[in-house]
Design an enzyme around this catalytic site. Structure first.
Site, mmCIF file in Angstrom:
data_model
loop_
_atom_site.group_PDB
_atom_site.id
_atom_site.type_symbol
_atom_site.label_atom_id
_atom_site.label_comp_id
_atom_site.label_asym_id
_atom_site.label_seq_id
_atom_site.Cartn_x
_atom_site.Cartn_y
_atom_site.Cartn_z
ATOM 1 N N LEU A 129 -68.181 -13.403 13.316
ATOM 2 C CA LEU A 129 -66.830 -12.899 13.543
ATOM 3 C C LEU A 129 -66.143 -13.778 14.584
ATOM 4 C CD1 LEU A 129 -67.503 -9.052 13.710
ATOM 5 C CD2 LEU A 129 -66.488 -10.339 11.820
ATOM 6 N N HIS A 145 -47.954 11.981 20.218
ATOM 7 C CA HIS A 145 -47.726 12.642 18.933
ATOM 8 C C HIS A 145 -46.382 12.203 18.373
ATOM 9 C CE1 HIS A 145 -47.796 15.753 15.888
ATOM 10 N NE2 HIS A 145 -46.553 16.050 16.204
ATOM 11 N N THR A 160 -62.412 -22.546 10.696
ATOM 12 C CA THR A 160 -62.412 -21.653 9.525
ATOM 13 C C THR A 160 -61.397 -20.534 9.714
ATOM 14 O OG1 THR A 160 -64.772 -22.065 9.251
ATOM 15 C CG2 THR A 160 -63.885 -20.117 8.146
ATOM 16 N N CYS A 161 -61.450 -19.901 10.869
ATOM 17 C CA CYS A 161 -60.610 -18.730 11.132
ATOM 18 C C CYS A 161 -59.136 -19.014 10.877
ATOM 19 C CB CYS A 161 -60.843 -18.291 12.583
ATOM 20 S SG CYS A 161 -59.758 -16.966 13.092
ATOM 21 N N GLY A 191 -68.397 -35.220 14.883
ATOM 22 C CA GLY A 191 -69.201 -35.476 16.084
ATOM 23 C C GLY A 191 -70.676 -35.473 15.730
HETATM 24 P P1 FAD Z 1 -65.404 -22.138 12.739
HETATM 25 O O1 FAD Z 1 -64.167 -21.344 12.819
HETATM 26 O O2 FAD Z 1 -66.090 -22.258 11.429
HETATM 27 O O3 FAD Z 1 -65.022 -23.588 13.283
HETATM 28 C C1 FAD Z 1 -65.944 -24.633 13.269
HETATM 29 C C2 FAD Z 1 -65.183 -25.934 13.290
HETATM 30 O O4 FAD Z 1 -66.104 -26.988 13.560
HETATM 31 C C3 FAD Z 1 -64.540 -26.285 11.948
HETATM 32 O O5 FAD Z 1 -63.177 -26.595 12.139
HETATM 33 C C4 FAD Z 1 -65.322 -27.504 11.464
HETATM 34 O O6 FAD Z 1 -64.538 -28.432 10.735
HETATM 35 C C5 FAD Z 1 -65.757 -28.126 12.781
HETATM 36 N N1 FAD Z 1 -66.955 -28.967 12.668
HETATM 37 C C6 FAD Z 1 -68.107 -28.686 12.013
HETATM 38 N N2 FAD Z 1 -68.993 -29.697 12.200
HETATM 39 C C7 FAD Z 1 -68.391 -30.609 12.978
HETATM 40 C C8 FAD Z 1 -68.786 -31.852 13.527
HETATM 41 N N3 FAD Z 1 -70.009 -32.366 13.323
HETATM 42 N N4 FAD Z 1 -67.887 -32.545 14.276
HETATM 43 C C9 FAD Z 1 -66.650 -32.046 14.506
HETATM 44 N N5 FAD Z 1 -66.223 -30.868 14.031
HETATM 45 C C10 FAD Z 1 -67.085 -30.158 13.283
HETATM 46 N N6 FAD Z 1 -63.627 -13.116 11.353
HETATM 47 C C11 FAD Z 1 -62.981 -12.149 12.043
HETATM 48 O O7 FAD Z 1 -63.368 -11.852 13.178
HETATM 49 N N7 FAD Z 1 -61.898 -11.503 11.509
HETATM 50 C C12 FAD Z 1 -61.444 -11.787 10.275
HETATM 51 O O8 FAD Z 1 -60.473 -11.174 9.831
HETATM 52 C C13 FAD Z 1 -62.112 -12.784 9.516
HETATM 53 N N8 FAD Z 1 -61.681 -13.098 8.288
HETATM 54 C C14 FAD Z 1 -62.313 -14.092 7.590
HETATM 55 C C15 FAD Z 1 -61.865 -14.395 6.316
HETATM 56 C C16 FAD Z 1 -62.484 -15.390 5.574
HETATM 57 C C17 FAD Z 1 -61.990 -15.707 4.176
HETATM 58 C C18 FAD Z 1 -63.574 -16.114 6.141
HETATM 59 C C19 FAD Z 1 -64.235 -17.228 5.372
HETATM 60 C C20 FAD Z 1 -64.023 -15.821 7.415
HETATM 61 C C21 FAD Z 1 -63.404 -14.801 8.147
HETATM 62 N N9 FAD Z 1 -63.844 -14.444 9.420
HETATM 63 C C22 FAD Z 1 -63.216 -13.448 10.113
HETATM 64 C C23 FAD Z 1 -64.975 -15.131 10.063
HETATM 65 C C24 FAD Z 1 -64.451 -16.175 11.076
HETATM 66 O O9 FAD Z 1 -63.621 -17.082 10.399
HETATM 67 C C25 FAD Z 1 -65.615 -16.897 11.737
HETATM 68 O O10 FAD Z 1 -66.513 -15.958 12.289
HETATM 69 C C26 FAD Z 1 -65.104 -17.805 12.837
HETATM 70 O O11 FAD Z 1 -64.189 -18.752 12.343
HETATM 71 C C27 FAD Z 1 -66.263 -18.530 13.518
HETATM 72 O O12 FAD Z 1 -65.750 -19.344 14.520
HETATM 73 P P2 FAD Z 1 -66.518 -20.646 15.003
HETATM 74 O O13 FAD Z 1 -65.687 -21.212 16.102
HETATM 75 O O14 FAD Z 1 -67.935 -20.340 15.271
HETATM 76 O O15 FAD Z 1 -66.526 -21.644 13.758
HETATM 77 P P1 NAD Z 2 -71.231 -10.454 3.487
HETATM 78 O O1 NAD Z 2 -72.583 -10.651 4.033
HETATM 79 O O2 NAD Z 2 -70.274 -9.542 4.166
HETATM 80 O O3 NAD Z 2 -71.346 -9.931 1.974
HETATM 81 C C1 NAD Z 2 -72.102 -10.572 0.993
HETATM 82 C C2 NAD Z 2 -72.433 -9.565 -0.094
HETATM 83 O O4 NAD Z 2 -72.995 -10.239 -1.205
HETATM 84 C C3 NAD Z 2 -73.440 -8.511 0.372
HETATM 85 O O5 NAD Z 2 -72.903 -7.240 0.175
HETATM 86 C C4 NAD Z 2 -74.652 -8.795 -0.496
HETATM 87 O O6 NAD Z 2 -75.387 -7.629 -0.802
HETATM 88 C C5 NAD Z 2 -74.012 -9.420 -1.744
HETATM 89 N N1 NAD Z 2 -74.942 -10.240 -2.550
HETATM 90 C C6 NAD Z 2 -75.848 -11.134 -2.120
HETATM 91 N N2 NAD Z 2 -76.528 -11.666 -3.165
HETATM 92 C C7 NAD Z 2 -76.040 -11.099 -4.298
HETATM 93 C C8 NAD Z 2 -76.332 -11.228 -5.693
HETATM 94 N N3 NAD Z 2 -77.282 -12.049 -6.153
HETATM 95 N N4 NAD Z 2 -75.622 -10.495 -6.576
HETATM 96 C C9 NAD Z 2 -74.659 -9.655 -6.132
HETATM 97 N N5 NAD Z 2 -74.345 -9.490 -4.822
HETATM 98 C C10 NAD Z 2 -75.014 -10.202 -3.902
HETATM 99 O O7 NAD Z 2 -70.620 -11.921 3.337
HETATM 100 P P2 NAD Z 2 -69.148 -12.403 2.931
HETATM 101 O O8 NAD Z 2 -68.349 -11.280 2.412
HETATM 102 O O9 NAD Z 2 -69.340 -13.610 2.105
HETATM 103 O O10 NAD Z 2 -68.548 -12.830 4.324
HETATM 104 C C11 NAD Z 2 -69.177 -13.893 5.089
HETATM 105 C C12 NAD Z 2 -68.961 -13.689 6.554
HETATM 106 O O11 NAD Z 2 -67.597 -13.869 6.891
HETATM 107 C C13 NAD Z 2 -69.362 -12.303 6.987
HETATM 108 O O12 NAD Z 2 -70.462 -12.417 7.839
HETATM 109 C C14 NAD Z 2 -68.199 -11.757 7.726
HETATM 110 O O13 NAD Z 2 -68.571 -11.343 9.010
HETATM 111 C C15 NAD Z 2 -67.192 -12.886 7.815
HETATM 112 N N6 NAD Z 2 -65.885 -12.334 7.426
HETATM 113 C C16 NAD Z 2 -65.307 -11.414 8.243
HETATM 114 C C17 NAD Z 2 -64.113 -10.838 7.891
HETATM 115 C C18 NAD Z 2 -63.495 -9.815 8.781
HETATM 116 O O14 NAD Z 2 -63.910 -9.724 9.934
HETATM 117 N N7 NAD Z 2 -62.511 -9.052 8.333
HETATM 118 C C19 NAD Z 2 -63.488 -11.187 6.712
HETATM 119 C C20 NAD Z 2 -64.110 -12.103 5.884
HETATM 120 C C21 NAD Z 2 -65.309 -12.684 6.265
#
Ligand code: FAD
Ligand code: NAD
Length: 468
Positions: free
Chosen positions: A321, A446, A42-43, A116
């Site tokens: 995260l 600074h 995802t990341c 997997g």
């Molecule tokens: P993932 O990154 O979700 O990876 C899991 C992988 O497992 C995937 O590639 C999936 O295809 C694979 N998989 C799943 N099931 C199977 C299976 N059965 N067999 C083989 N492969 C499989 N976090 C931050 O810290 N900073 C950020 O700026 C940030 N920005 C974000 C922005 C967005 C839009 C989103 C959606 C998330 C963001 N996050 C951010 C959150 C971050 O992406 C996740 O916390 C992180 O990717 C989790 O890592 P993970 O390795 O647990 O899983």
């Molecule tokens: P989030 O939990 O940050 O926010 C979801 C929001 O939706 C909350 O504020 C909640 O109150 C609101 N909500 C829930 N039900 C609702 C309803 N019925 N009507 C209106 N509002 C409602 O989740 P997210 O923004 O989807 O992000 C998902 C995850 O991805 C987070 O846990 C975050 O840690 C991770 N992420 C991290 C980063 C980063 O580190 N910069 C960036 C993107 C995503």
């Protein structure tokens, strides 16, 4: 028992690929399994990296349009080529994913593409996208399968008008308007991207504040910042349903007074959190259990009910995260090796990549009050920083929360330019028990943004800030 690998990691996100690399570095024979034909999770593919590529690009566009004029810089015929805006992001994703593939090769890690699925606690079947199957055995497994976007009752994601962050990162055309359900991290980051390039953005948030899980002063300040981008935040509103009306998406919600309202826009982005992903993993063939939120249950060493299977990252409890997943990855691998690794959940920082960035570590002020912990506070505005004035980045503040007893740093909350990098100083102070008095004594270059920290530490320890 002779196995094909010492460790098989399932999932190639920041949890999975870091686990695989550390395991290979420690001498294990390792394979990594990834469902999609691209590494990075995802990341890398639909999260942190593409979001930051669009955030940075949109920020440049916005600055040229609204900020640099007063610096004497004028640009004629400014326009945004939306396809190139999205294409460049795809290039950034590719180079990061290629980087992960390179690291797999460099560390002699076997990459197996396919889903997997556990056959039992020692065997995983991998089904590739062409249907072919392969079975591998291992002494240990690390599940790092991450998370997927969640939704709420009444809201069906159709990926056309009612979309998730995955689609919002790869749109074909710039929307004129977008309604975002959820003013959490994804909500405010994607709102920033689209508002900066001229899309009309409305956020509908259930809580009475944006980014409700963070210190409340941050949410209040962020709302002011987003207002300046013409982002409308409708707070204390509960979304009831959505509908694809052909050319528009329609969202129905109860407003703060409980009165039903509707709003229409080109797109509705659903950003109400993410759910752990375990579909197809074959957990039913093991003793591994899930908790009430669908997360894989582990003990404090991240071991599941099967002694040789561990789980890390978004698929287990805790903040979702990338760096939390990475910390857990090295922790598990070093535990398997027999070491005594370090993992401190309390010092994992959180950053929201709006501009200015919002960054946080440790307890919020609300949590300290709730826990009855006596604290002192040092607050300092970016407005009083010479560097911030030079750069015209005047919004925000830093807030230090320290123990009233001995000055131990209990939390730091910043909204301000480059706070994503500044917060690391609080992480170091908290991890190595350096108090507010000591942090106030050391030298900060600074003119830098880091000086706002010095003044906040001086305020907190009672010495008094110099620059205000
Ligand atoms: P993932 O990154 O979700 O990876 C899991 C992988 O497992 C995937 O590639 C999936 O295809 C694979 N998989 C799943 N099931 C199977 C299976 N059965 N067999 C083989 N492969 C499989 N976090 C931050 O810290 N900073 C950020 O700026 C940030 N920005 C974000 C922005 C967005 C839009 C989103 C959606 C998330 C963001 N996050 C951010 C959150 C971050 O992406 C996740 O916390 C992180 O990717 C989790 O890592 P993970 O390795 O647990 O899983
Ligand atoms: P989030 O939990 O940050 O926010 C979801 C929001 O939706 C909350 O504020 C909640 O109150 C609101 N909500 C829930 N039900 C609702 C309803 N019925 N009507 C209106 N509002 C409602 O989740 P997210 O923004 O989807 O992000 C998902 C995850 O991805 C987070 O846990 C975050 O840690 C991770 N992420 C991290 C980063 C980063 O580190 N910069 C960036 C993107 C995503």
């Amino acid at each position: 028992m002779q196995t094909d690998f010492d460790i098989v990691v399932i999932g190639s996100g920041p949890g999975g690929y870091v686990a695989a690399i550390r395991a290979a570095q420690l001498g294990f024979k390792v394979a990594i399994v990834e469902r999609y034909n691209i590494l990075g999770g995802t990341c890398t593919v639909v999260g942190c990296i593409p979001a930051k590529a669009l955030l940075d690009a949109s920020e440049h566009y916005h600055d040229i349009q609204h900020k640099v004029g007063k610096m004497g810089i004028s640009v004629e015929n400014l326009n945004l080529d939306f396809s190139r805006f999205i294409e460049r992001k795809a290039g950034v994703v590719k180079s990061n994913s290629d980087g992960v593939s390179y690291l797999m090769r460099k560390n002699k890690i076997t990459t197996l593409f396919g889903t997997g699925s556990f056959l039992n606690c020692n065997q995983v079947k991998i089904t590739a996208s062409d249907g072919s199957e392969k079975t591998v055995t291992a002494t240990y497994f690390i599940i790092a399968t991450g998370s997927k976007p969640a939704t709420i009752p009444g809201v069906e994601i159709d990926k056309q008008r009612i979309i998730t962050s995955t689609e919002a990162l790869s749109l074909k055309e710039q929307p004129q308007s977008i309604v975002i359900i959820g003013g959490g991290i994804i909500g405010v980051e994607m709102a920033s991207v689209y508002a900066r390039i001229g899309t009309k953005v409305t956020i509908i948030e259930y809580a009475d504040i944006l980014i409700p899980t963070m210190d409340r002063e941050l949410g209040r300040e962020l709302q002011k910042v987003l207002n300046k981008l013409n982002i409308e935040s409708r707070l204390s509103c509960r979304v009831q349903s959505t509908a694809n009306k052909g050319v528009q998406a329609e969202v129905t919600y109860l407003d703060a007074a409980g009165v039903p309202q509707t709003i229409s826009a080109d797109l509705c982005l659903v950003a109400v959190g993410r759910k752990p992903y375990t579909t197809g993993l074959g957990l039913e063939n093991t003793k591994i259990g899930l908790d009430e939120r669908g997360r894989i249950k582990t003990d404090e060493r991240l071991r599941t009910a099967e002694v040789n299977i561990f789980a890390i990252g978004d698929v287990v409890a805790g903040v979702m995260l990338a760096h939390k997943a990475e910390e857990e990855a090295t922790f598990v691998v070093e535990s398997i090796k027999g070491g005594n690794p370090h993992l401190n959940y309390h010092t994992i920082p959180s950053v929201v990549y709006t501009w200015p960035e919002v960054s946080s570590v440790g307890y919020t002020e609300e949590q300290l009050k709730e826990k009855n912990i006596a604290y002192r506070k040092g607050k300092f505005p970016f407005l009083a920083s010479g560097r911030a004035r030079a750069a015209d980045d005047l919004d925000g503040f830093v807030k230090v929360l320290a123990s009233d007893r001995d000055g131990e740093i209990l939390g730091m909350h910043i909204i301000g330019a480059r706070s994503a990098d500044l917060i690391q100083q609080a992480v170091i102070a908290m991890e190595f028990e350096i108090g507010d008095t000591e942090m106030g004594k050391i030298c900060y270059p600074h003119p830098t943004y880091s000086e706002v920290l010095k003044d906040a530490f001086l305020e907190s320890c009672g010495c008094g800030a110099i620059n205000i």
